[in-house]
Structures are given as structure tokens and as C-alpha cells.
Design a protein around this motif. Sequence first.
Motif, mmCIF file in Angstrom:
data_model
loop_
_atom_site.group_PDB
_atom_site.id
_atom_site.type_symbol
_atom_site.label_atom_id
_atom_site.label_comp_id
_atom_site.label_asym_id
_atom_site.label_seq_id
_atom_site.Cartn_x
_atom_site.Cartn_y
_atom_site.Cartn_z
ATOM 1 N N GLY A 8 44.370 92.542 57.353
ATOM 2 C CA GLY A 8 44.591 92.174 58.751
ATOM 3 C C GLY A 8 43.609 91.140 59.279
ATOM 4 O O GLY A 8 43.682 90.744 60.442
ATOM 5 N N CYS A 9 42.681 90.691 58.428
ATOM 6 C CA CYS A 9 41.641 89.752 58.861
ATOM 7 C C CYS A 9 42.001 88.351 58.364
ATOM 8 O O CYS A 9 42.330 88.195 57.176
ATOM 9 N N PRO A 10 41.958 87.314 59.206
ATOM 10 C CA PRO A 10 42.250 85.955 58.736
ATOM 11 C C PRO A 10 41.308 85.568 57.582
ATOM 12 O O PRO A 10 40.144 85.946 57.577
ATOM 13 N N VAL A 11 41.848 84.827 56.616
ATOM 14 C CA VAL A 11 41.068 84.450 55.435
ATOM 15 C C VAL A 11 40.546 83.021 55.576
ATOM 16 O O VAL A 11 41.297 82.106 55.905
ATOM 17 N N ALA A 12 39.243 82.855 55.333
ATOM 18 C CA ALA A 12 38.607 81.529 55.379
ATOM 19 C C ALA A 12 38.178 81.136 53.970
ATOM 20 O O ALA A 12 37.886 81.998 53.133
ATOM 21 N N HIS A 13 38.128 79.823 53.732
ATOM 22 C CA HIS A 13 37.754 79.320 52.405
ATOM 23 C C HIS A 13 36.520 78.424 52.488
ATOM 24 O O HIS A 13 36.260 77.633 51.585
ATOM 25 N N THR A 14 35.749 78.511 53.567
ATOM 26 C CA THR A 14 34.599 77.621 53.751
ATOM 27 C C THR A 14 33.509 77.954 52.736
ATOM 28 O O THR A 14 33.092 79.109 52.632
ATOM 29 N N ASP A 15 33.038 76.926 52.018
ATOM 30 C CA ASP A 15 31.986 77.105 51.021
ATOM 31 C C ASP A 15 30.648 76.695 51.637
ATOM 32 O O ASP A 15 30.454 75.534 52.000
ATOM 33 N N TYR A 26 25.764 73.867 60.010
ATOM 34 C CA TYR A 26 25.900 74.402 61.373
ATOM 35 C C TYR A 26 27.286 74.076 61.932
ATOM 36 O O TYR A 26 27.898 74.897 62.619
ATOM 37 N N ARG A 27 27.769 72.877 61.637
ATOM 38 C CA ARG A 27 29.109 72.490 62.125
ATOM 39 C C ARG A 27 30.171 73.430 61.542
ATOM 40 O O ARG A 27 31.037 73.935 62.268
ATOM 41 N N MET A 28 30.091 73.690 60.229
ATOM 42 C CA MET A 28 31.079 74.562 59.583
ATOM 43 C C MET A 28 30.976 75.994 60.111
ATOM 44 O O MET A 28 31.984 76.666 60.341
ATOM 45 N N LEU A 29 29.748 76.447 60.310
ATOM 46 C CA LEU A 29 29.536 77.809 60.817
ATOM 47 C C LEU A 29 30.103 77.962 62.227
ATOM 48 O O LEU A 29 30.771 78.968 62.542
ATOM 49 N N ASP A 30 29.863 76.965 63.078
ATOM 50 C CA ASP A 30 30.392 77.010 64.450
ATOM 51 C C ASP A 30 31.919 77.038 64.432
ATOM 52 O O ASP A 30 32.551 77.784 65.198
ATOM 53 N N ARG A 33 33.215 80.449 63.456
ATOM 54 C CA ARG A 33 32.986 81.435 64.538
ATOM 55 C C ARG A 33 34.059 81.312 65.614
ATOM 56 O O ARG A 33 34.537 82.316 66.158
ATOM 57 N N GLU A 34 34.438 80.080 65.937
ATOM 58 C CA GLU A 34 35.418 79.880 67.005
ATOM 59 C C GLU A 34 36.853 80.082 66.527
ATOM 60 O O GLU A 34 37.758 80.242 67.330
ATOM 61 N N GLU A 35 37.048 80.093 65.215
ATOM 62 C CA GLU A 35 38.396 80.288 64.646
ATOM 63 C C GLU A 35 38.895 81.710 64.910
ATOM 64 O O GLU A 35 40.041 81.934 65.279
ATOM 65 N N LEU A 51 30.867 88.695 60.254
ATOM 66 C CA LEU A 51 30.563 88.954 61.665
ATOM 67 C C LEU A 51 29.857 87.700 62.168
ATOM 68 O O LEU A 51 28.840 87.293 61.594
ATOM 69 N N GLN A 52 30.380 87.092 63.267
ATOM 70 C CA GLN A 52 29.954 85.736 63.584
ATOM 71 C C GLN A 52 29.461 85.555 65.018
ATOM 72 O O GLN A 52 28.836 84.554 65.325
ATOM 73 N N ARG A 53 29.806 86.484 65.888
ATOM 74 C CA ARG A 53 29.460 86.299 67.298
ATOM 75 C C ARG A 53 28.259 87.171 67.656
ATOM 76 O O ARG A 53 28.045 88.214 67.045
ATOM 77 N N TYR A 54 27.505 86.729 68.628
ATOM 78 C CA TYR A 54 26.173 87.302 68.876
ATOM 79 C C TYR A 54 26.202 88.831 68.975
ATOM 80 O O TYR A 54 25.452 89.525 68.277
ATOM 81 N N ASP A 55 27.043 89.359 69.841
ATOM 82 C CA ASP A 55 27.028 90.814 70.060
ATOM 83 C C ASP A 55 27.382 91.579 68.784
ATOM 84 O O ASP A 55 26.805 92.633 68.503
ATOM 85 N N ASP A 56 28.339 91.048 68.010
ATOM 86 C CA ASP A 56 28.735 91.717 66.771
ATOM 87 C C ASP A 56 27.620 91.659 65.727
ATOM 88 O O ASP A 56 27.355 92.646 65.030
ATOM 89 N N VAL A 57 26.978 90.507 65.610
ATOM 90 C CA VAL A 57 25.920 90.360 64.610
ATOM 91 C C VAL A 57 24.736 91.261 64.960
ATOM 92 O O VAL A 57 24.193 91.975 64.106
#
Length: 401
Positions: A8-15, A26-30, A33-35, A51-57
Amino acid sequence: MTETTHRGCPVAHTDFTGTTPLYEHYRMLDEDREEARFLFNDTTERGFFMLQRYDDVREGFQQHETWTTAVRSALRPDVSDEPLLPQDLNGPDHVKLRRILNQFFAPAAVRRMEPMAQQRCIELIEELQQVGSCDFVAEFAIRYPTDMFLALLGLPVSDGEQFLEWSDDYFSALLAGDPARAATAKSSIMSYFDDAVNERRANPRDPKEDMVTRLVEARIDDVPLTQDEILTICLTLMLAGLDTTRSALGYIYTHLANNPADRQALIDDPTLIPKAVEEFLRLYPLVFQAGREVQEPQSFEDLQLDKGDVVWLGVAQANRDPRKFDNPDQFDIDRPNANQHLAFGGGPHRCLGMHLARLELKVVLEEWHKRIPEYRVAPGTELRERGVQLSMASLPLEWEV
């Protein structure tokens, strides 16, 4: 990003492991996070839930009872085969060992190191001052924390150059996934520590002042630490303290070279430096993620996790989360909540050396700008960064003599 999902979680392929132009990570990480709030990244054999957003991390760092450091890096889960102490310990065992080490990293202990930190910093800057240029990363940013590390352990700072060669070789081999080269470098380092520990067994010093003597004399539940455990602690402190400080200084000095107004503010009013250090730590975290391994099935904010899953705690994404920090990609020396960054992690495994790191950065910013206030990145330089744990291979600076 694709349409596919994993549980149920979207899949990312960012290396995030490659070498890229500066700030590309930082650009890829941002972007990730917004995706989506949570992603599953499939670029490693095991994959990992992000986990990418402040409260979750921040909340993720508190899950230490069921998410353990059996995996320390989501990108290199197998690196956890390389023993580190106290990181590898969890629960009461971790607390007991931290208690032995804490006295050397507490604010009061770090303050006692300040005169020595200043003196060594000044010596290194004055060596470079009359030359008019240097590769800041190679000639200053790694030499200074290496000398400080040896002093912290009570070992001769004159061994810095030889030690630097071994540690540099070890770091680069470890992060490049070259176990044979890493093993060779590690064996030289461990042999050096072994000699130091044996020397302290024969000639103990004051355990309140000398860390190696403290480790030799320490007891956990009335049992002394083994020789291997002491050597592993020394190696861990080296791994945790050298590459990170070098990298932080590289990003900070790139920023100051390219932003003269920020630099001038620190020159005009050095009392701003501690605030600047916090904002730099927020803006340019080098350890951009921490890994954890899930020990029992559970739901985290509707994210379904199974035993054995790898979790990514997105430190840099949290530090640059617009939900927490206004204009997060801007340097703001007056940012009211800058010190709420997660650059040192959170929970019981929060960075042991954070007070020492702050001291080192503060001292460098004070002493360097007294002696070399104006400097620039050498024209025509293409600055690049290494992934996994961010670091710049080179930063050529120039100034008028």
C-alpha cells in the motif's frame, strides 16, 4: 516515481549512494518527501520504508524498543556486520555502556577541552595562512578533528598524519563497498589502538581525565570490558567523529565562501557563531538518514511494518521540512527553532559526541575568521558530493595574503 505500491506504500527508485554535483542529494530528498508521506524504496536488496517528514522522523527515533540498530543505515544494511559500540547495543546494555563514556562527552568535559581545541586550530590555520590557498577539506577539515580525536583519547597528536592516512583509507573503502581494502586499513588502526590500550594497562593514568584508562578500568555489572570491546569503542568514536566533522566543515565553508553577507555577519559579531552552528547543522546534515530494523509486526501511523523490515529515518528531510521550518532551504541565523533540528538523531542513540562537534565547529569559525576573513572557492571548481553519508572530496579555497 511509478504507480506501483508495496504493501500500500508508493514505491520510489531514488538512488542516494552515488557521487553527484553538490546539493543534489538534498534536492532528491526534498522531492521524495513531498511526493508522499511514506515511501518504499527498492534500490537495495532488502528495500526500506522511508519516514521523511519532521514529526514522523522524530517519532521514529522514539521507537527504540521495537526498531533497533541491528540495521544502522538503510542504504547499507549489511554494514551492520562491522561491529560498533555503543551503537550496536539496545535497551539496558546500551545505557550501561553510554554511562561509562558520557563523562568524556558531557558539556563540562567538552568545555575543558576548549583551550586545547583553540590552540590546535590556530596552529593549523597559521600553517595555511601565508600560503594563500588550500584544499580546505584535505588540508584542514579532516586534520583538525583527527588531532582532536587523538587528544580526546589521550594519544599523541603527533600521530595525526599517519592516523589520518589509515582512517581516510578505511572510510573511503567502507563507503565504496570495498571490504578487502577496508579490512587492511582497519587492521592498522586496530593494531595502533591495541598498543595504546596495552600501554595504559601497564601505565594507567587518571581515569577521570584519560579515556583509554577509563575503558580499561570500567566495569559493567562487575565485569571488565574485553580488549576487543575497548578497541571497537575506539574505532567507533573515530568513525563517528572524523568524517562527519570534516564533511560539516566542507559544507559550512562552501556556504560562507559563496555567501559573503552571512560570513560578514559572523566576522562583525562572533557571538552569533553558536546560533550559526545550529542553523548549519539543520541546513546541511551529513548523515542524512539513520536505519533501523523492525523487531515485531506493527502499524506506525497506518504504515504496516513486518518483523525484519528496514526503516529509513530521514534526518535531512526532517531538517528541511517546510511543515516545521519556514523557508527551510534558506540559511537564517535568527531562525527561532533551528536548535530543534535532528542532525544528531534522537532517542537513546542520539549522537554521543554532539557537544564536542558543536565545540569544534564553533572554534574553527571563530579562529579562522580572525585570521582569514575573506576567501573564495577557486574559480572554475566543480564541487561534488559523495552519497550514503554526504562528504565533499575537495574544496579548493583561495585568499589574499
